[in-house]
Write a protein that holds these residues in place. Structure first.
Motif, mmCIF file in Angstrom:
data_model
loop_
_atom_site.group_PDB
_atom_site.id
_atom_site.type_symbol
_atom_site.label_atom_id
_atom_site.label_comp_id
_atom_site.label_asym_id
_atom_site.label_seq_id
_atom_site.Cartn_x
_atom_site.Cartn_y
_atom_site.Cartn_z
ATOM 1 N N ASP A 1 -6.407 9.871 -1.633
ATOM 2 C CA ASP A 1 -5.565 9.766 -2.830
ATOM 3 C C ASP A 1 -5.541 11.079 -3.601
ATOM 4 O OD1 ASP A 1 -4.958 7.184 -2.194
ATOM 5 O OD2 ASP A 1 -6.209 6.265 -3.740
ATOM 6 N N HIS B 1 1.063 7.154 -6.751
ATOM 7 C CA HIS B 1 0.322 8.417 -6.735
ATOM 8 C C HIS B 1 1.268 9.616 -6.608
ATOM 9 C CE1 HIS B 1 -3.922 7.086 -6.442
ATOM 10 N NE2 HIS B 1 -3.389 5.991 -5.935
ATOM 11 N N THR C 1 0.839 -1.206 0.000
ATOM 12 C CA THR C 1 0.000 0.000 0.000
ATOM 13 C C THR C 1 0.869 1.251 0.000
ATOM 14 O OG1 THR C 1 -1.783 -1.138 1.145
ATOM 15 C CG2 THR C 1 -1.793 1.256 1.261
ATOM 16 N N SER C 2 1.919 1.245 0.815
ATOM 17 C CA SER C 2 2.828 2.393 0.859
ATOM 18 C C SER C 2 3.483 2.633 -0.491
ATOM 19 C CB SER C 2 3.909 2.179 1.916
ATOM 20 O OG SER C 2 3.344 2.126 3.192
ATOM 21 N N LYS D 1 0.889 4.031 -2.907
ATOM 22 C CA LYS D 1 0.536 5.427 -2.624
ATOM 23 C C LYS D 1 1.668 6.380 -2.965
ATOM 24 C CE LYS D 1 -3.494 4.488 -0.887
ATOM 25 N NZ LYS D 1 -4.684 4.721 -1.648
ATOM 26 N N TYR D 2 2.900 6.043 -2.519
ATOM 27 C CA TYR D 2 3.994 6.995 -2.664
ATOM 28 C C TYR D 2 4.692 6.933 -4.006
ATOM 29 C CZ TYR D 2 3.057 7.921 2.154
ATOM 30 O OH TYR D 2 2.415 8.267 3.299
#
Length: 174
Positions: A134, A76, A68-69, A72-73
């Protein structure tokens, strides 16, 4: 002088093509189904874990939290940093518009695109849903380099205008 203008226009065209390419790429990625998106994220997570393991010489657990990290990083935030950078260079290079309009257009399009990808594209993709967090992460990424470039541009214009005004005063009072 014509060579400078030609080079300037070529750079603008390259920036425009890069900008459109980034928009198309992320639009396609946003329209992927949940399964396709997870598969892409897993590949990136594995590559990221391998890089971290090679650098730190320590094993990395590929947990859901880690994945997930990374999504996201890298997925996104990092993408929107790149988009914001190219967008800044493109919109700030349009000399035909006043500077304040260039800022408004640039920062507005970044926010609108972040909202579109989350609440329109992902909302219509099966197995995915919109997330306001997000959008915030996307816009934070978009704004990061944009603010730095904006400050540099404002300092440049400020110094140029002071120099111009100073030279005009000297010229008038000779």
């Amino acid at each position: 002088m014509k060579n400078k203008i030609l080079i300037y226009r070529i750079i603008q065209i390259i920036l425009l093509i890069s900008y459109i390419g980034l928009l198309v790429f992320y639009t396609i990625k946003s329209l992927e189904t949940g399964l396709q998106s997870s598969a892409s994220s897993d590949k990136i997570s594995d590559i990221t874990a391998d890089i971290i393991e090679n650098v730190t010489q320590k094993p990395v657990e590929k947990t859901e939290s880690f994945k997930t990290s990374v999504r996201k990083y890298i997925g996104h935030y990092s993408y929107f940093v790149a988009l914001g950078f190219i967008s800044s260079l493109l919109y700030f290079s349009i000399k035909e518009l006043k500077l304040k309009y260039r800022y408004i257009i640039h920062f507005s399009t970044g926010l609108i695109y972040a909202l579109m990808t989350e609440f329109w594209f992902q909302a219509v993709s099966s197995g995915r849903g919109p997330n306001i967090n997000d959008v915030g992460l996307d816009y934070l990424g978009f704004s990061t380099l944009s603010f730095i470039l904006s400050i540099i541009l404002l300092i440049y214009y400020y110094k140029r205008n002071i120099k111009f005004k100073y030279n005009n005063l000297i010229y008038r009072y000779r």
